[in-house]
Write an enzyme that holds these catalytic residues in place. Structure first.
Site, PDB file in Angstrom:
ATOM      1  N   ARG A  49       9.408  -5.413  -5.332  1.00 23.95           N
ATOM      2  CA  ARG A  49       8.028  -4.950  -5.353  1.00 23.95           C
ATOM      3  C   ARG A  49       7.148  -6.143  -5.722  1.00 23.95           C
ATOM      4  O   ARG A  49       7.652  -7.213  -6.061  1.00 23.95           O
ATOM      5  CB  ARG A  49       7.811  -3.723  -6.267  1.00 23.95           C
ATOM      6  CG  ARG A  49       8.688  -3.561  -7.465  1.00 23.95           C
ATOM      7  CD  ARG A  49       8.490  -4.592  -8.517  1.00 23.95           C
ATOM      8  NE  ARG A  49       7.091  -4.764  -8.906  1.00 23.95           N
ATOM      9  CZ  ARG A  49       6.596  -5.825  -9.500  1.00 23.95           C
ATOM     10  NH1 ARG A  49       7.390  -6.869  -9.784  1.00 23.95           N
ATOM     11  NH2 ARG A  49       5.329  -5.925  -9.817  1.00 23.95           N
ATOM     12  N   GLY A  50       5.831  -5.923  -5.656  1.00 27.31           N
ATOM     13  CA  GLY A  50       4.907  -7.047  -5.849  1.00 27.31           C
ATOM     14  C   GLY A  50       4.563  -7.594  -4.472  1.00 27.31           C
ATOM     15  O   GLY A  50       5.468  -7.874  -3.664  1.00 27.31           O
ATOM     16  N   ALA A  51       3.255  -7.758  -4.214  1.00 31.35           N
ATOM     17  CA  ALA A  51       2.813  -8.036  -2.841  1.00 31.35           C
ATOM     18  C   ALA A  51       3.468  -9.274  -2.205  1.00 31.35           C
ATOM     19  O   ALA A  51       4.026  -9.188  -1.103  1.00 31.35           O
ATOM     20  CB  ALA A  51       1.284  -8.154  -2.821  1.00 31.35           C
ATOM     21  N   ARG A  92       5.385  -0.029   2.869  1.00 32.20           N
ATOM     22  CA  ARG A  92       4.399   0.292   1.822  1.00 32.20           C
ATOM     23  C   ARG A  92       3.011  -0.049   2.379  1.00 32.20           C
ATOM     24  O   ARG A  92       2.870  -1.052   3.079  1.00 32.20           O
ATOM     25  CB  ARG A  92       4.667  -0.487   0.519  1.00 32.20           C
ATOM     26  CG  ARG A  92       5.818   0.093  -0.304  1.00 32.20           C
ATOM     27  CD  ARG A  92       5.929  -0.546  -1.679  1.00 32.20           C
ATOM     28  NE  ARG A  92       5.036   0.050  -2.649  1.00 32.20           N
ATOM     29  CZ  ARG A  92       4.893  -0.428  -3.898  1.00 32.20           C
ATOM     30  NH1 ARG A  92       5.572  -1.492  -4.292  1.00 32.20           N
ATOM     31  NH2 ARG A  92       4.074   0.171  -4.748  1.00 32.20           N
ATOM     32  N   GLN A 198       6.101  -1.578 -15.155  1.00 28.57           N
ATOM     33  CA  GLN A 198       6.330  -2.966 -14.718  1.00 28.57           C
ATOM     34  C   GLN A 198       6.074  -3.956 -15.861  1.00 28.57           C
ATOM     35  O   GLN A 198       6.722  -4.997 -15.950  1.00 28.57           O
ATOM     36  CB  GLN A 198       5.400  -3.315 -13.534  1.00 28.57           C
ATOM     37  CG  GLN A 198       5.788  -2.708 -12.211  1.00 28.57           C
ATOM     38  CD  GLN A 198       5.046  -1.420 -11.954  1.00 28.57           C
ATOM     39  OE1 GLN A 198       4.653  -0.709 -12.882  1.00 28.57           O
ATOM     40  NE2 GLN A 198       4.866  -1.074 -10.701  1.00 28.57           N
ATOM     41  N   ASP A 239      -2.774  -6.887  -4.646  1.00 25.67           N
ATOM     42  CA  ASP A 239      -2.032  -6.457  -3.456  1.00 25.67           C
ATOM     43  C   ASP A 239      -2.833  -6.664  -2.180  1.00 25.67           C
ATOM     44  O   ASP A 239      -2.272  -6.782  -1.095  1.00 25.67           O
ATOM     45  CB  ASP A 239      -1.634  -4.991  -3.577  1.00 25.67           C
ATOM     46  CG  ASP A 239      -0.455  -4.876  -4.512  1.00 25.67           C
ATOM     47  OD1 ASP A 239      -0.658  -4.977  -5.733  1.00 25.67           O
ATOM     48  OD2 ASP A 239       0.676  -4.742  -4.012  1.00 25.67           O
ATOM     49  N   ASN A 249      -5.350  -3.634  -6.785  1.00 27.17           N
ATOM     50  CA  ASN A 249      -4.197  -4.026  -7.602  1.00 27.17           C
ATOM     51  C   ASN A 249      -3.691  -2.782  -8.326  1.00 27.17           C
ATOM     52  O   ASN A 249      -4.233  -1.679  -8.186  1.00 27.17           O
ATOM     53  CB  ASN A 249      -4.587  -5.143  -8.592  1.00 27.17           C
ATOM     54  CG  ASN A 249      -3.366  -5.773  -9.241  1.00 27.17           C
ATOM     55  OD1 ASN A 249      -2.388  -6.094  -8.561  1.00 27.17           O
ATOM     56  ND2 ASN A 249      -3.364  -5.929 -10.542  1.00 27.17           N
TER      57      ASN A 249
HETATM   58  O1  MRU Z   1       3.793  -1.200  -7.228  1.00 33.90           O
HETATM   59  P1  MRU Z   1       4.093  -2.668  -7.415  1.00 33.90           P
HETATM   60  O2  MRU Z   1       4.965  -2.957  -8.591  1.00 33.90           O
HETATM   61  O3  MRU Z   1       4.560  -3.305  -6.131  1.00 33.90           O
HETATM   62  O4  MRU Z   1       2.670  -3.300  -7.733  1.00 33.90           O
HETATM   63  C1  MRU Z   1       2.576  -4.675  -7.939  1.00 33.90           C
HETATM   64  C2  MRU Z   1       1.229  -5.101  -8.346  1.00 33.90           C
HETATM   65  O5  MRU Z   1       0.296  -4.326  -8.395  1.00 33.90           O
HETATM   66  C3  MRU Z   1       1.032  -6.557  -8.618  1.00 33.90           C
HETATM   67  O6  MRU Z   1       0.083  -6.738  -9.602  1.00 33.90           O
HETATM   68  C4  MRU Z   1       0.549  -7.217  -7.327  1.00 33.90           C
HETATM   69  O7  MRU Z   1       1.423  -6.963  -6.270  1.00 33.90           O
HETATM   70  C5  MRU Z   1       0.398  -8.666  -7.494  1.00 33.90           C
HETATM   71  S1  MRU Z   1       1.990  -9.405  -7.540  1.00 33.90           S
HETATM   72  C6  MRU Z   1       1.956 -11.035  -7.595  1.00 33.90           C
END
Ligand code: MRU
Length: 350
Positions: A49-51, A92, A198, A239, A249
């Site tokens: 996860r994480g963009a 996603r 997270q 994101d 985000n």
């Molecule tokens: O639902 P997630 O854990 O994928 O969400 C991640 C986030 O919101 C992060 O802050 C975002 O992707 C930036 S990651 C470098």
């Protein structure tokens, strides 16, 4: 503090390896993928996860898709990839890096002669380049952002925008890594980040791997932390950033930005340009993912809410550009962002 140790996405022996982030911090387990649809499911199910990490994963999943398509149709493999790509694109909705990586890999696919023996090697090299560039972008952002911070700075971060959420090093946590290394940051606070935790599970674990002390707070303690003068900057990732600087985000980011404005605390978004969606004029159009009610009704799969209660679980929100002091990318810093400044930064050659 290069943080080469945490590698959420790897490629080994023609397989994609993903660190299963659902199991952290208790267990460090890598799952192996050789089918693109399974890699797409891993994105949906939050193994990764994480963009930016989603983008890097998608790039490698495109290599898997090409390999599967070649096995089915040696002559028409580029066309045979289509259903696999469509499935991957839906993994996603909010992180634009998924779409960005698919478009970049698709351009590479389209440029290839279908009969080329080394087509797969060329695609793999492009995926590896995307991966390497992401890590380098994070390190560059860390240095740019560090220059904005005052001495003796306390920061609050939200969710996990670290090595785990990227190709490596991290966006917001990259800023924190650089700020700590440069002696600017003296205290790091992290929101636990309900409902998926997270912050508590991933950010705390990741910073402690680098021996950076971290103080966790309940999300609801953030405004009080600001009122107490314990932080000077809020630092988050994103994101998707719209062309006008509105920032999608993790849910709760908008509340932080509102509270920061009230308390005169600076608000920074660190994100590579692959997170900026120039086709999205403002944050109004950004699709916001909703996840299952169970994530709010319980904690780590254990129900805690009263039986019969329902929940609303949007997992991202949009912070208006007017609440953002700085967007930091690998191409530079945009202060008080708006459409003109973001366009100029995107068109700059650096
Ligand atoms: O639902 P997630 O854990 O994928 O969400 C991640 C986030 O919101 C992060 O802050 C975002 O992707 C930036 S990651 C470098």
């Amino acid at each position: 503090m290069s943080n080469d140790g945490i590698q959420p996405v790897q490629w080994q022996d023609n397989q994609l390896l993903l660190l299963d982030q659902r199991l952290l911090p208790e267990q460090t387990v890598y799952l192996h993928y050789s089918k693109s649809n399974e890699a797409a499911d891993a994105i949906t199910d939050m193994v990764v996860r994480g963009a930016p990490a989603i983008g890097v994963t998608a790039a490698y999943a495109m290599v898997l898709a090409a390999s599967e398509a070649m096995a089915v149709s040696a002559d028409n493999w580029q066309q045979a990839m289509s259903p696999l790509i469509d499935y991957l694109a839906k993994a996603r909705p909010t992180a634009i890096n998924l779409h960005w990586a698919i478009v970049r890999m698709q351009a590479c696919v389209d440029a290839l002669d279908s009969s080329k023996d080394d087509a797969l090697d060329i695609l793999l090299e492009e995926a590896k380049t995307i991966h390497r560039e992401d890590i380098q972008a994070n390190k560059t952002m860390g240095e740019f952002a560090s220059a904005l911070l005052p001495e003796n700075c306390g920061v609050l971060t939200h969710c996990n925008a670290g090595a785990l959420a990227t190709g490596g090093y991290g966006t917001a946590l990259g800023v924190i890594r650089s700020g700590v290394a440069n002696g600017k940051i003296t205290h790091v606070y992290a929101d636990e980040t309900r409902p998926w935790l997270q912050g508590a599970r991933l950010t705390a674990w990741e910073l402690l791997q680098d021996k950076i002390p971290v103080t966790l707070i309940a999300d609801s303690a953030a405004a009080y932390l600001m009122q107490q003068g314990k932080v000077q900057w809020i630092v988050v990732g994103s994101d998707r950033i719209a062309a006008n600087g509105d920032v999608a985000n993790k849910i709760g980011t908008y509340s932080l930005a509102v509270a920061a404005k009230y308390h005169g605390i600076k608000f920074m978004v660190a994100a590579p340009t692959s997170t900026i969606d120039m086709n999205m004029p403002s944050g109004d159009g950004i699709p916001i993912e909703s996840r299952p009610a169970d994530e709010v009704l319980g904690v780590m799969g254990q129900r805690v809410a009263a039986e019969g209660a329902d929940s609303w679980n949007p997992v991202f929100d949009v912070t208006p550009a007017s609440l953002v002091d700085a967007i930091v990318t690998e191409k530079g810093v945009v202060e008080q962002p708006n459409t003109e400044k973001i366009l100029a930064m995107m068109q700059s050659s650096s």
